[in-house]
Design a protein around this motif. Structure first.
Motif, mmCIF file in Angstrom:
data_model
loop_
_atom_site.group_PDB
_atom_site.id
_atom_site.type_symbol
_atom_site.label_atom_id
_atom_site.label_comp_id
_atom_site.label_asym_id
_atom_site.label_seq_id
_atom_site.Cartn_x
_atom_site.Cartn_y
_atom_site.Cartn_z
ATOM 1 N N UNK A 168 -33.319 35.559 18.475
ATOM 2 C CA UNK A 168 -33.420 35.680 17.018
ATOM 3 C C UNK A 168 -34.880 35.645 16.573
ATOM 4 N N UNK A 169 -35.672 34.817 17.238
ATOM 5 C CA UNK A 169 -37.096 34.754 16.922
ATOM 6 C C UNK A 169 -37.788 36.068 17.262
ATOM 7 N N UNK A 178 -35.340 35.462 7.630
ATOM 8 C CA UNK A 178 -34.459 36.074 8.631
ATOM 9 C C UNK A 178 -34.157 35.080 9.761
ATOM 10 N N UNK A 179 -35.207 34.497 10.331
ATOM 11 C CA UNK A 179 -35.093 33.608 11.471
ATOM 12 C C UNK A 179 -34.279 32.352 11.134
ATOM 13 N N UNK A 180 -34.572 31.748 10.005
ATOM 14 C CA UNK A 180 -33.855 30.539 9.600
ATOM 15 C C UNK A 180 -32.364 30.817 9.457
ATOM 16 N N UNK A 181 -32.034 31.894 8.774
ATOM 17 C CA UNK A 181 -30.640 32.223 8.495
ATOM 18 C C UNK A 181 -29.845 32.423 9.788
ATOM 19 N N UNK A 182 -30.385 33.207 10.701
ATOM 20 C CA UNK A 182 -29.672 33.472 11.953
ATOM 21 C C UNK A 182 -29.628 32.249 12.865
ATOM 22 N N UNK A 183 -30.732 31.551 12.992
ATOM 23 C CA UNK A 183 -30.760 30.395 13.887
ATOM 24 C C UNK A 183 -29.900 29.251 13.380
ATOM 25 N N UNK A 184 -29.851 29.061 12.089
ATOM 26 C CA UNK A 184 -29.003 28.001 11.532
ATOM 27 C C UNK A 184 -27.547 28.251 11.898
#
Length: 150
Positions: A18-19, A55-61
């Motif tokens: 995701x990152x 983007x990163x926060x949303x997917x990783x969460x």
């Protein structure tokens, strides 16, 4: 114990993927701004960084940490991380690129690597602490594992 270790390795792999996708968004955004505007390094870097963070926060969460809890609180903690990371990386990047003449893309890549490592640790130890593997995806997987054992 082995299952927990493999779960954490898989979590790190998901975070990395995701990152990487966020990195692509950041790098493409930075490139467009850098090539199509007369702006200096920081003015190209900041909007690109913001896009990648959201983007990163949303997917990783949802998928890597599978965390429940207050979205607002967690995003605020990420915002606080970036209150420190953004000025440091922006000023350092501006100094390296505009003052010392380092290649802007190299500087951006270095910032992205630092961001990757620091954010994973911060997310795991601060943002999602006590909330990892608590959302509906994790609960479904846990229920499926219990059914398999029965």
């Amino acid at each position: 114990m082995e299952k927990k270790k493999s779960r954490e390795i898989w979590r790190f792999i998901k975070f990395a993927l995701f990152s990487a996708s966020a990195g692509i968004i950041e790098f493409l955004s930075f490139t467009l701004l850098n090539e199509l505007t007369p702006w200096g390094y920081w003015a190209c870097y900041l909007p690109a960084l913001v896009l990648s963070v959201v983007w990163n926060f949303t997917l990783n969460r949802r998928y890597a940490f599978r965390a429940e809890g207050s979205y607002t609180r967690q995003m605020l903690l990420v915002f606080l991380f970036y209150c420190v990371f953004t000025p440091v990386s922006t000023l350092a990047g501006d100094y390296l690129a505009d003052t010392l003449g380092w290649n802007e893309y190299l500087v951006t890549a270095l910032n992205m690597i630092a961001n990757f490592v620091l954010e994973f640790l911060y997310d795991k130890l601060v943002v999602f602490r006590g909330k990892i593997d608590t959302n509906e995806l994790a609960q479904k997987k846990n229920a499926a594992e219990v059914d398999e054992q029965a």
